[in-house]
Design a protein around this motif. Sequence first.
Motif, PDB file in Angstrom:
ATOM      1  N   GLY A  74       0.793  -1.225   0.000  1.00 52.44           N
ATOM      2  CA  GLY A  74       0.000   0.000   0.000  1.00 52.44           C
ATOM      3  C   GLY A  74       0.818   1.264   0.000  1.00 52.44           C
ATOM      4  N   SER A  75       2.073   1.194   0.444  1.00 56.25           N
ATOM      5  CA  SER A  75       2.908   2.395   0.518  1.00 56.25           C
ATOM      6  C   SER A  75       3.524   2.761  -0.822  1.00 56.25           C
ATOM      7  N   GLY A  76       3.631   1.773  -1.714  1.00 54.35           N
ATOM      8  CA  GLY A  76       4.271   2.017  -2.996  1.00 54.35           C
ATOM      9  C   GLY A  76       5.789   2.036  -2.923  1.00 54.35           C
ATOM     10  N   ASP A  77       6.338   1.638  -1.763  1.00 52.88           N
ATOM     11  CA  ASP A  77       7.785   1.780  -1.562  1.00 52.88           C
ATOM     12  C   ASP A  77       8.457   0.487  -1.106  1.00 52.88           C
ATOM     13  N   GLY A  78       7.692  -0.599  -0.970  1.00 56.20           N
ATOM     14  CA  GLY A  78       8.257  -1.836  -0.463  1.00 56.20           C
ATOM     15  C   GLY A  78       8.953  -2.632  -1.559  1.00 56.20           C
ATOM     16  N   SER A  79       9.450  -3.812  -1.197  1.00 54.32           N
ATOM     17  CA  SER A  79      10.125  -4.682  -2.147  1.00 54.32           C
ATOM     18  C   SER A  79      10.015  -6.116  -1.652  1.00 54.32           C
ATOM     19  N   LEU A  80      10.308  -7.074  -2.502  1.00 56.47           N
ATOM     20  CA  LEU A  80      10.244  -8.480  -2.127  1.00 56.47           C
ATOM     21  C   LEU A  80      11.385  -8.812  -1.179  1.00 56.47           C
ATOM     22  N   GLY A  81      11.047  -9.396  -0.035  1.00 54.34           N
ATOM     23  CA  GLY A  81      12.059  -9.718   0.963  1.00 54.34           C
ATOM     24  C   GLY A  81      12.833 -10.983   0.640  1.00 54.34           C
ATOM     25  N   LEU A  82      13.884 -11.212   1.412  1.00 56.22           N
ATOM     26  CA  LEU A  82      14.748 -12.369   1.183  1.00 56.22           C
ATOM     27  C   LEU A  82      13.982 -13.676   1.383  1.00 56.22           C
ATOM     28  N   GLY A  83      13.159 -13.743   2.426  1.00 54.76           N
ATOM     29  CA  GLY A  83      12.399 -14.963   2.691  1.00 54.76           C
ATOM     30  C   GLY A  83      11.436 -15.298   1.568  1.00 54.76           C
ATOM     31  N   ASP A  84      10.726 -14.273   1.076  1.00 53.50           N
ATOM     32  CA  ASP A  84       9.787 -14.499  -0.021  1.00 53.50           C
ATOM     33  C   ASP A  84      10.520 -14.911  -1.298  1.00 53.50           C
ATOM     34  N   SER A  85      11.689 -14.325  -1.525  1.00 53.52           N
ATOM     35  CA  SER A  85      12.480 -14.686  -2.705  1.00 53.52           C
ATOM     36  C   SER A  85      12.892 -16.147  -2.642  1.00 53.52           C
ATOM     37  N   ARG A  86      13.359 -16.564  -1.482  1.00 54.70           N
ATOM     38  CA  ARG A  86      13.771 -17.960  -1.319  1.00 54.70           C
ATOM     39  C   ARG A  86      12.585 -18.910  -1.471  1.00 54.70           C
ATOM     40  N   ASN A  87      11.434 -18.513  -0.927  1.00 52.96           N
ATOM     41  CA  ASN A  87      10.238 -19.356  -1.036  1.00 52.96           C
ATOM     42  C   ASN A  87       9.821 -19.527  -2.498  1.00 52.96           C
ATOM     43  N   PHE A  88       9.905 -18.452  -3.254  1.00 52.48           N
ATOM     44  CA  PHE A  88       9.526 -18.494  -4.671  1.00 52.48           C
ATOM     45  C   PHE A  88      10.414 -19.480  -5.423  1.00 52.48           C
ATOM     46  N   ILE A  89      11.716 -19.382  -5.210  1.00 50.08           N
ATOM     47  CA  ILE A  89      12.644 -20.275  -5.912  1.00 50.08           C
ATOM     48  C   ILE A  89      12.494 -21.714  -5.428  1.00 50.08           C
ATOM     49  N   ALA A  90      12.258 -21.892  -4.129  1.00 51.34           N
ATOM     50  CA  ALA A  90      12.035 -23.253  -3.613  1.00 51.34           C
ATOM     51  C   ALA A  90      10.790 -23.862  -4.237  1.00 51.34           C
ATOM     52  N   GLY A  91       9.742 -23.055  -4.372  1.00 54.09           N
ATOM     53  CA  GLY A  91       8.524 -23.546  -5.009  1.00 54.09           C
ATOM     54  C   GLY A  91       8.740 -23.884  -6.468  1.00 54.09           C
ATOM     55  N   PHE A  92       9.512 -23.061  -7.143  1.00 51.91           N
ATOM     56  CA  PHE A  92       9.855 -23.325  -8.544  1.00 51.91           C
ATOM     57  C   PHE A  92      10.584 -24.659  -8.668  1.00 51.91           C
ATOM     58  N   LYS A  93      11.535 -24.898  -7.769  1.00 53.65           N
ATOM     59  CA  LYS A  93      12.282 -26.158  -7.801  1.00 53.65           C
ATOM     60  C   LYS A  93      11.364 -27.347  -7.526  1.00 53.65           C
ATOM     61  N   ASP A  94      10.458 -27.212  -6.575  1.00 57.07           N
ATOM     62  CA  ASP A  94       9.521 -28.298  -6.284  1.00 57.07           C
ATOM     63  C   ASP A  94       8.605 -28.564  -7.474  1.00 57.07           C
ATOM     64  N   LEU A  95       8.237 -27.502  -8.175  1.00 57.09           N
ATOM     65  CA  LEU A  95       7.385 -27.682  -9.356  1.00 57.09           C
ATOM     66  C   LEU A  95       8.132 -28.459 -10.431  1.00 57.09           C
ATOM     67  N   LEU A  96       9.403 -28.119 -10.648  1.00 53.64           N
ATOM     68  CA  LEU A  96      10.197 -28.843 -11.639  1.00 53.64           C
ATOM     69  C   LEU A  96      10.342 -30.316 -11.273  1.00 53.64           C
ATOM     70  N   ASP A  97      10.384 -30.598  -9.971  1.00 57.68           N
ATOM     71  CA  ASP A  97      10.504 -31.975  -9.503  1.00 57.68           C
ATOM     72  C   ASP A  97       9.144 -32.645  -9.332  1.00 57.68           C
ATOM     73  N   THR A  98       8.089 -31.975  -9.810  1.00 54.93           N
ATOM     74  CA  THR A  98       6.697 -32.467  -9.773  1.00 54.93           C
ATOM     75  C   THR A  98       6.262 -32.896  -8.377  1.00 54.93           C
ATOM     76  N   LYS A  99       6.669 -32.134  -7.385  1.00 56.30           N
ATOM     77  CA  LYS A  99       6.248 -32.409  -6.006  1.00 56.30           C
ATOM     78  C   LYS A  99       4.950 -31.647  -5.728  1.00 56.30           C
ATOM     79  N   PHE A 100       3.886 -32.098  -6.365  1.00 59.77           N
ATOM     80  CA  PHE A 100       2.629 -31.373  -6.310  1.00 59.77           C
ATOM     81  C   PHE A 100       1.990 -31.373  -4.923  1.00 59.77           C
ATOM     82  N   ASP A 101       2.364 -32.337  -4.103  1.00 55.20           N
ATOM     83  CA  ASP A 101       1.788 -32.398  -2.757  1.00 55.20           C
ATOM     84  C   ASP A 101       2.205 -31.207  -1.902  1.00 55.20           C
ATOM     85  N   ARG A 102       3.170 -30.432  -2.350  1.00 52.36           N
ATOM     86  CA  ARG A 102       3.650 -29.287  -1.590  1.00 52.36           C
ATOM     87  C   ARG A 102       2.941 -27.988  -1.967  1.00 52.36           C
TER      88      ARG A 102
END
Length: 568
Positions: free
Chosen positions: A93-121
Motif C-alpha cells: 500500500g505504501s508504494g515503496d516496499g520490495s520483495l524480501g529475502l524470505g519471499d524470494s527464497r520461497n519463490f525459488i524453492a517452489g519453482f524447484k519443487d514444481l520442476l521436480d513435480t512435487k505437487f503435494d507441496r
Amino acid sequence: MKKLWVRHIKDALHTGFAGHIDMSDYEKASSSVREKAFLSRSLAALAIQRFTELSAKQAAATVVDGSHDNGIDAIAIDAASHRVILVQSKWDGSGDGSLGLGDSRNFIAGFKDLLDTKFDRFTPRLQAREEEITAALDDVDVTFVLVVATTGRTELAKPSAAVFQDVLDEMNETQQLVSVEMLGLVEFHSFVAEGLGGTRIDFNAQLENWGTVSEPYEAYYGVVAASNVAEWYERFGDRLFSQNIRKALGNTSVNDALANTILDSPHHFWYFNNGVTALCESIKKTPRGAATRTFGDFSLTGVSVVNGAQTVASIHKAWQRSGSSLDGAMVWVRFINLEACPEGFATAVTRATNTQNSVETRDFVALDPQQDRLRTELVLSLKKTYAIKRGEPVPSPENGCTVVDATVALACANREPSLAVLAKSKVGSLWESTEKPPYRTLFNPTVGPYRVWRCVEVMRHVDLTLSDLKKKLDGRPRSVCLQGNRLVLHLVFREIDLQRIDDAEYDWSSELRKVPALTERALSSLVKHVDDVYPSSYVTSLFKNITKCRDVVQKVRDDWPKDFNDGS
C-alpha cells in the motif's frame, strides 16, 4: 505520487477482477485481511495478463495463491510460445516496499519443487492442474518466466537479487531456460494506463527507398532507421501494439537473439529480420522529399503495430544497451492506410500477419539427397514409409517413421553423449547445417535403412518402457524419467550389439528383447547418480548440460556390471 498511483492500480484491480478472483478461503477473515488478499491475487492475475493474451476471467483462474502455496501465487501456460509463467505477488500500500529475502527464497524453492513435480507441496488449486502442468514440463522446448509482481519498488535488495541470480546462473548455463521479470509500481501503473486505451498514437516517420501500393488499399513501405523504431517504443511503450495479438514478450530467447544481432551485426539486421507492419487510421505524405523516392516524410495517425512487436521491443532493448546508438541498422516497415478499407480488414491483416508459416531448420533437411536415398531404401528394403517434410502424413509406428524420429534415434545411438543431449534439448541444432557435423555424423552414405529403422525401434521400446515406469514414480525420480529419457536411450544403446545393426539377416528381435530390462536398469542407475553427484541441480537444466551429462553417463557405465555386450 506513489500513493496516488497505488490508488489507481487498486481501483483498476477492483474494476477488472471483482467477481473473478476466488476468495472462498477468506470468507471468515476481516474485511481488511480479505481486501489485501484480493489485491495481491488480482495483482498476480494482472501480471499474468502482461505476458499472455488471457482475459481477466481467464487470468484470475491462473491464481493458485493460498495457504501452503509454496511461493507461487499464479501459474499460466502459454502453449504457443512454450512458456510457463510463474508469479509471486505482494501488495504494498505504501508504494515503496520490495520483495524480501524470505519471499524470494520461497519463490525459488517452489519453482524447484514444481520442476521436480512435487505437487503435494502446493495448494489444491495448483494440484488440480497437475496434468496440464506436467504436460508443459514434459515439453522439450519449455522455458520459464519468473515474475515478481509488487506495487512497490522494482529493484530488489542485493540478498534477494542474489537468490534469483543463482537460479539464472544454474539453469541458463547451456541455454536460456529461465528469465526473471520484475514488475513494480511504475510498470503496473503504466499497464493500467495502457488498459484504458490512452490517447491515439500519432507521429511522423521517415521512410528511405520508399514505395507505395495504391490498389485495392493504400499502403507505403520502405526502410526506417532502427534507432527511430526504438524511439517509438521509448515514447509509446506497449500502446504501440494495441491491436496486436500480443504485447512484447520480454526476455525470450528469440528476442534476445534479435537484440544481439542488431548490436553485433547492425548492417545485417535488415536481411535477417522480417520487419514491422503497422495499421494507420490515416497516412499523409508531407511535402518534404516529394521529388524523390530516396526518402519521404509521412504523417501517421492512429498507429498500431500488428506484426513485429517482438522486433520493436528487441530493438528498443538493444538501443538501451548501446547508449541510444544502433550504428546504422535499418528495419523493413509497412504502413497500411485503413481509411478506405472495409470493415474487418484490420482484424484480418492482424490475424494473417501473425499466423503465417515460418521456415524451420527441418525444412532444409529435405534438400539433402541422403534423405531421398533413405526414403527409397526404407521402402524397398523394409516396406517402411519415411516422412521427411513438414506437412507430410506421419506414418503409423508399425508402418514407418519421420526424419525427426530417425534423427533422435541415431543421435542417441552415437557413442558421444552430447548428441543425445542435443536430441533432447535442441533437436533443431542437429540440422543446422547439412554440410557438416553433427548432421553429417548422423546422415551420411554409410547410414543405411536397417540402421535407421532398428534405432527407431529401440527408441520406441525404451519410450514405451519409460512410460510404464513413470506411472510408478513421483518427485525427482519421475523428473529424471521424463527429462532424462534420451540419456536413458543412449545408455541402452551402449549395452546392445550395434555391430550387426546393418546386417539384414541378423535377428534384431533378440536385441529388442533386452531393451525393457536395460531401460529399467539405466533409469535406476541414472536416478542414483544424479542424486549422488548433482543433488541440488535442477533436473530440467541438468539434462541440457553436456558436461554434466557426460559425467553422469560415465558414472552409470562404471557402475554397471558388464553382463551385456557393448557393441557400440
